[in-house]
Design an enzyme around this catalytic site. Structure first.
Site, PDB file in Angstrom:
ATOM      1  N   GLU A   1       4.107  -4.296  -2.802  1.00  0.00           N
ATOM      2  CA  GLU A   1       4.360  -2.855  -2.852  1.00  0.00           C
ATOM      3  C   GLU A   1       5.471  -2.548  -3.850  1.00  0.00           C
ATOM      4  OE1 GLU A   1       5.263  -1.474   1.097  1.00  0.00           O
ATOM      5  OE2 GLU A   1       3.369  -2.218   1.915  1.00  0.00           O
TER       6      GLU A   1
ATOM      7  N   GLU B   1      -1.882   4.760  -1.805  1.00  0.00           N
ATOM      8  CA  GLU B   1      -1.933   5.156  -0.386  1.00  0.00           C
ATOM      9  C   GLU B   1      -1.312   6.533  -0.182  1.00  0.00           C
ATOM     10  OE1 GLU B   1      -0.665   2.171   2.420  1.00  0.00           O
ATOM     11  OE2 GLU B   1      -0.781   3.576   4.109  1.00  0.00           O
TER      12      GLU B   1
ATOM     13  N   ASP C   1      -0.362  -6.830   5.663  1.00  0.00           N
ATOM     14  CA  ASP C   1       0.748  -7.043   6.608  1.00  0.00           C
ATOM     15  C   ASP C   1       0.672  -6.008   7.740  1.00  0.00           C
ATOM     16  OD1 ASP C   1       1.537  -4.831   5.164  1.00  0.00           O
ATOM     17  OD2 ASP C   1       3.525  -5.584   4.637  1.00  0.00           O
TER      18      ASP C   1
ATOM     19  N   ASP D   1      -1.339  -9.882   1.466  1.00  0.00           N
ATOM     20  CA  ASP D   1      -0.107  -9.114   1.310  1.00  0.00           C
ATOM     21  C   ASP D   1       1.106 -10.033   1.297  1.00  0.00           C
ATOM     22  OD1 ASP D   1      -0.332  -6.408   0.899  1.00  0.00           O
ATOM     23  OD2 ASP D   1      -0.445  -5.904   3.031  1.00  0.00           O
TER      24      ASP D   1
HETATM   25  O1  KIV Z   1      -1.385  -3.775   5.114  1.00  0.00           O
HETATM   26  C1  KIV Z   1      -2.419  -3.129   4.892  1.00  0.00           C
HETATM   27  O2  KIV Z   1      -3.386  -3.117   5.676  1.00  0.00           O
HETATM   28  C2  KIV Z   1      -2.486  -2.347   3.653  1.00  0.00           C
HETATM   29  C3  KIV Z   1      -3.591  -1.352   3.515  1.00  0.00           C
HETATM   30  C4  KIV Z   1      -3.281  -0.145   4.314  1.00  0.00           C
HETATM   31  C5  KIV Z   1      -3.868  -0.999   2.104  1.00  0.00           C
HETATM   32  O3  KIV Z   1      -1.650  -2.503   2.803  1.00  0.00           O
END
Ligand code: KIV
Length: 273
Positions: A122, A189, A51, A90
């Site tokens: 997440e 992260e 995302d 995501d």
């Molecule tokens: O949205 C994204 O690109 C991510 C990465 C930073 C792991 O979640």
């Protein structure tokens, strides 16, 4: 680099074997078919349709405005451009937070309409029921702990996570709760390398780090950061492998110069007659 020979598409299940065999997992983001095809040919294991597409491509200041339909559009493009890498999409802000039922419905739509192999969300133990419901429905789920950009308003900004022992222990317990709920891997992260090692040792699912040091089972970077296309973004953990932003400015500047000097199109680029 020459394209790698064609191989079968990697599955979520295979990543666990990579951890067992101590083979590092290579993950990178992509948002469109063309870049996805290039990174697939380069031989990455996992492509994340992050995302981060909101901030990186759409000029948003955070990922929060990104919608399920946007993720489906980009996810479908990436899936179409690839044959080898596992494509993970995501789940955007508020597509899984309300209830396990809504999470499963949205994740199901994402996989149905893109053909991708997995979704990522997440958060820790609070989302274990959602992960459990999605996995029971046949949807592979990757977790994401540490600095979770969808929660920046709660975290108070971009800060190294899990520094105090209590917070570190919470993060380890979160990883264990995700694994117990059926997650097949977890992104870590912006945490210290010591904590990343502790999490990696505490779970059998692979950990994939970004700003989490070398002890994770794999590494991920945002493609546009490592190619030098997202020039405004600077972080210690981003290594730039190319300077494509400068290359684009230089190439387009040369085109503009040629057009203004009537040097383009020349005979070589013109159908005479
Ligand atoms: O949205 C994204 O690109 C991510 C990465 C930073 C792991 O979640």
């Amino acid at each position: 680099m020459a394209p790698s020979p064609k191989r079968a598409r990697i599955t979520a299940v295979e990543l666990a074997a990579m951890k067992r065999d101590r083979r590092k997992i290579v993950m990178i983001t992509a948002y469109d078919s063309l870049f996805a095809s290039l990174v697939d040919q380069a031989g990455v294991d996992v492509i994340l349709v992050g995302d981060s597409v909101g901030p990186v491509l759409a000029g948003e200041t955070s990922p929060l405005p990104v919608t399920v339909n946007q993720m489906i559009y980009h996810g479908r493009s990436v899936q179409r451009g690839t044959t080898h890498a596992l494509v993970v999409i995501d789940m955007p802000f508020m597509s899984y937070q309300v209830s396990p039922r809504e999470a499963t419905r949205n994740a199901g739509q994402i996989l149905k309409r893109t053909g991708a192999g997995a979704v990522k969300l997440e958060g820790g133990r609070y989302f274990a029921p959602a992960v459990r419901a999605m996995v029971a429905a046949g949807i592979p789920v990757m977790g994401h702990l540490g600095l979770t950009p969808q929660s920046l308003n709660v975290l108070g900004g971009i800060r190294l996570q899990g520094r105090e022992e209590q917070a570190a222990e919470r993060l380890i317990a979160d990883a264990q709760a995700l694994e117990e709920a059926g997650a097949f891997a977890v992104v870590l992260e912006f945490i210290t390398s010591g904590l990343a090692q502790r999490v990696t040792d505490a779970v059998t699912m692979p950990t994939i780090g970004i700003g989490a040091g070398p002890h994770c089972d794999g590494q991920v970077l945002v493609l546009h950061d490592m190619l030098g296309l997202n020039e405004q973004f600077h972080a210690k953990f981003v290594k730039r492998y190319a300077e494509l932003g400068a290359a684009v400015r230089q190439a387009v500047g040369s085109f503009a110069e040629d057009v203004r000097a009537v040097a383009f199109p020349d005979a070589a680029h013109t159908h005479m007659g």
